[in-house]
Design a protein around this motif. Structure first.
Motif, short mmCIF file in Angstrom:
data_model
loop_
_atom_site.label_atom_id
_atom_site.label_comp_id
_atom_site.label_asym_id
_atom_site.label_seq_id
_atom_site.Cartn_x
_atom_site.Cartn_y
_atom_site.Cartn_z
N PRO A 15 0.60 -1.51 -0.07
CA PRO A 15 -0.02 -0.20 -0.10
C PRO A 15 0.69 1.36 -0.06
N PRO A 16 0.37 2.36 -0.54
CA PRO A 16 0.55 3.80 -0.71
C PRO A 16 1.39 3.89 1.00
N ARG A 18 1.21 6.99 3.25
CA ARG A 18 0.66 7.52 4.42
C ARG A 18 0.75 8.67 5.18
N ARG A 33 0.28 18.30 -2.52
CA ARG A 33 -0.53 17.07 -2.87
C ARG A 33 -0.54 16.17 -4.42
N LYS A 37 2.11 12.75 -4.93
CA LYS A 37 1.17 11.61 -5.17
C LYS A 37 2.04 11.30 -6.57
N GLY A 40 4.31 8.47 -5.69
CA GLY A 40 3.65 7.61 -4.97
C GLY A 40 3.17 6.89 -3.72
N TYR A 41 3.53 9.00 -3.74
CA TYR A 41 2.54 8.90 -1.68
C TYR A 41 0.96 8.92 -1.66
N GLU A 42 0.33 8.24 -0.59
CA GLU A 42 -0.82 8.69 -0.63
C GLU A 42 -1.04 10.05 0.39
N PRO A 43 -1.41 11.00 0.26
CA PRO A 43 -0.57 12.30 0.43
C PRO A 43 -2.62 12.66 1.35
N ILE A 44 -3.04 13.21 2.04
CA ILE A 44 -4.21 13.95 2.89
C ILE A 44 -4.37 14.58 3.53
N PRO A 61 -1.01 7.98 9.79
CA PRO A 61 -0.06 8.43 8.82
C PRO A 61 1.18 8.19 9.58
#
Length: 564
Positions: A15-16, A18, A33, A37, A40-44, A61
């Motif tokens: 999974p990426p 976070r 953001r 991305k 390859g990260y999952e930004p919040i 995270p």
């Protein structure tokens, strides 16, 4: 078989990672953001400190990018709150008004890095990679710390006897305090095991555990080992070195064999314990240390105090809490469980196929006095698993000394040929082989002997009468056989009982025979056997036949190439 059955399942993608971004500037937040991305990260993305705090638990995270200037709660306040609740979560601070003072303040509050806006995208990616590595390292450290704590948990100590359960309970209480502890007990009774258990179950568990054997350090070096030294303070001090007290700062210092410490060092140690400060050898300033001291000894401290070999004031300073370790012979209920525990350790390491211990073996273990205590029992089980071929540890795989003391000397096999014999035993073996005089008496009747393939007739008191022609079918014998000594055949190994000896045992018999014939004369025996004297002596040493008398005057002759 169908192709479906042969198909290899596709690997599950990771999974990426976070990333929580707390940024009040909407356009800058969207830019972050997008860039994250792309990597390859999952930004919040969140817009305030309060929203960011709420998302920490929900999103879980791996890294946080936190702006310093935020509406409502300041980024530094948010940093402090997150770090207090999640000390292992890496936080990277961001600000457009960067300064050295601000960066230092954030780092002190728990940030792992600091980014000044606008920052290069490669710089962002580099910081993110470092933050992920820091998180992974912290996770590994926590896992190792957890494993150490579990390994040294009091519940893992084998204590079935009432006296041992009481010692464990006292140690458990000692771990909850910060007072110094003195552990008394015979060698091998488990003093260091309890010292480590106290440390890893105390509030100092995250600090270092430093152990030093006071009896194993030379007198001239013990002060340096304990308190450290400055560069050039003595010959060989090529650099400054911290002593054990400094190394154990924030943790526990274990002083083993404290009873062996010489009196002048006891004075220095007493001051260090009283003041909790040390001065390096050759140094001119004192260094404060936060150390808990656990000491241990197998000596009779009371007797040493009476003979002025140990200071009474140092004893009372060390013995705030005292644990007395009972010897293994006083707690026989623990012998069987301890043996099973050590066998389980060997099985875990894959060192044995044995799954248990036979009742007969346990009975032998129970009847042994265990002068070496738990350490000796561990060694006995380790030895047994090496020599045991069955699924149960049997009596025969135990050390010989245990068998001798529990079952009698007759229970132990005879010494092997590689064991060394005393001079008296060696002479007795020569006598048993025939003795030096049994083979040197001249025959009193005419005797026909064979030499070089011819027949020679000799009469008592005279020389050779005549030589006949060579006799066909007779194997020539060495020409240096002394006149008058018949070619006595060597004893056949196992004759009459079907016994077959090893080559080493056969060779040993030949050497004994030759030494018996020559009256123990190594030079003459070597000549008869066709060996160099030094070669014969090496063989005698190998079989334990060389005595002090034999080794005197042995010449070191060159070894032939075929014997090297």
């Amino acid at each position: 078989m169908s192709g479906t059955q042969n198909a290899v399942p596709a690997p599950v993608p990771n999974p990426p990672i976070r990333v929580l971004v707390v940024e009040d500037d909407a356009s800058y937040g969207e830019l972050l953001r997008y860039q994250l991305k792309q990597e390859g990260y999952e930004p919040i993305l969140t817009r305030s400190g309060e929203e960011g705090l709420a998302k920490v638990v929900e999103a879980d995270p791996a890294v946080i990018l936190l702006d310093v200037m935020l509406p409502g709660k300041d980024g530094r306040e948010v940093l402090a709150e997150i770090h207090q609740g999640h000390p292992d979560l890496p936080i990277v601070m961001m600000t457009a008004a960067g300064s050295v003072e601000l960066a230092v303040e954030c780092m002190k509050r728990g940030a792992v890095d600091f980014l000044a806006k606008p920052f290069d995208i490669e710089r962002l990616y580099s910081v993110m990679r470092n933050a992920i590595q820091i998180r992974e390292l912290k996770a590994r450290v926590n896992a190792l710390e957890g494993a150490l704590i579990q390994k040294h948990a009091f519940d893992n100590i084998v204590a079935h006897s009432p006296i041992m359960r009481q010692v464990v309970e006292h140690a458990r209480r000692a771990a909850q305090s910060d007072s110094d502890v003195l552990v008394l007990g015979e060698s091998g009774s488990g003093k260091e095991v309890f010292a480590r258990a106290i440390h890893f179950n105390s509030h100092r568990r995250k600090g270092p555990f430093v152990a030093i054997n006071c009896g194993a350090i030379p007198e001239g070096l013990l002060e340096s080992e304990l308190f450290g030294h400055e560069k050039g303070s003595f010959t060989g001090a090529i650099s400054r070195r911290e002593g054990c007290f400094e190394q154990a700062d924030g943790g526990t210092l274990f002083l083993d064999e404290i009873g062996e410490m010489r009196p002048d060092m006891q004075v220095r140690l007493l001051r260090a314990l009283e003041q909790r400060e040390v001065r390096r050898v050759g140094g001119d300033k004192t260094i404060k240390v936060n150390v808990r001291v656990i000491s241990a000894t197998n000596q009779d401290i009371a007797a040493r105090i009476e003979t002025s070999k140990f200071r009474a004031d140092l004893y009372y300073r060390l013995a705030i809490l005292v644990l007395e370790m009972p010897p293994l012979r006083q707690r026989p209920e623990d012998i069987g469980p301890l043996a099973q525990y050590f066998l389980l350790e060997a099985r875990r390491d894959g060192h044995t196929r044995a799954t248990g211990i036979s009742p007969e073996t346990l009975d032998v273990l129970m009847h042994y006095d265990w002068a070496g205590n738990v350490r000796e029992l561990r060694n006995a089980i380790e030895r047994a698993v090496v020599f045991e071929d069955s699924t149960l540890i049997t009596v025969g795989s135990l050390p010989p000394e245990i068998l001798r003391k529990t079952l009698g000397k007759q229970s132990v096999p005879a010494p092997k040929i590689t064991e060394t014999y005393s001079a008296e035993t060696f002479k007795a073996m020569l006598a048993a082989a025939g003795g030096p005089t049994a083979f040197t008496q001249l025959p009193q009747t005419p005797q026909t002997i064979h030499s070089g393939g011819t027949t020679e007739v000799q009469r008592p008191g005279s020389g050779i009468v005549h030589a006949q022609r060579p006799i066909s079918g007779v194997m020539p014998v060495p020409a240096d056989r002394p006149i008058g000594v018949p070619p006595t055949p060597l004893p056949m190994a196992g004759a009459g009982d079907g016994e077959i000896l090893t080559m080493d045992e056969e060779e040993k018999k030949i050497l004994l025979r030759a030494l018996a014939v020559t009256g123990g004369n190594i030079s003459e025996a070597a000549r008869r056997l066709g060996l160099h004297r030094s070669t014969l002596h090496r063989k005698m040493s190998r079989f334990g036949l060389a005595t002090d008398d034999d080794t005197s005057g042995v010449e070191q002759e060159p070894v032939p190439e075929d014997e090297r």
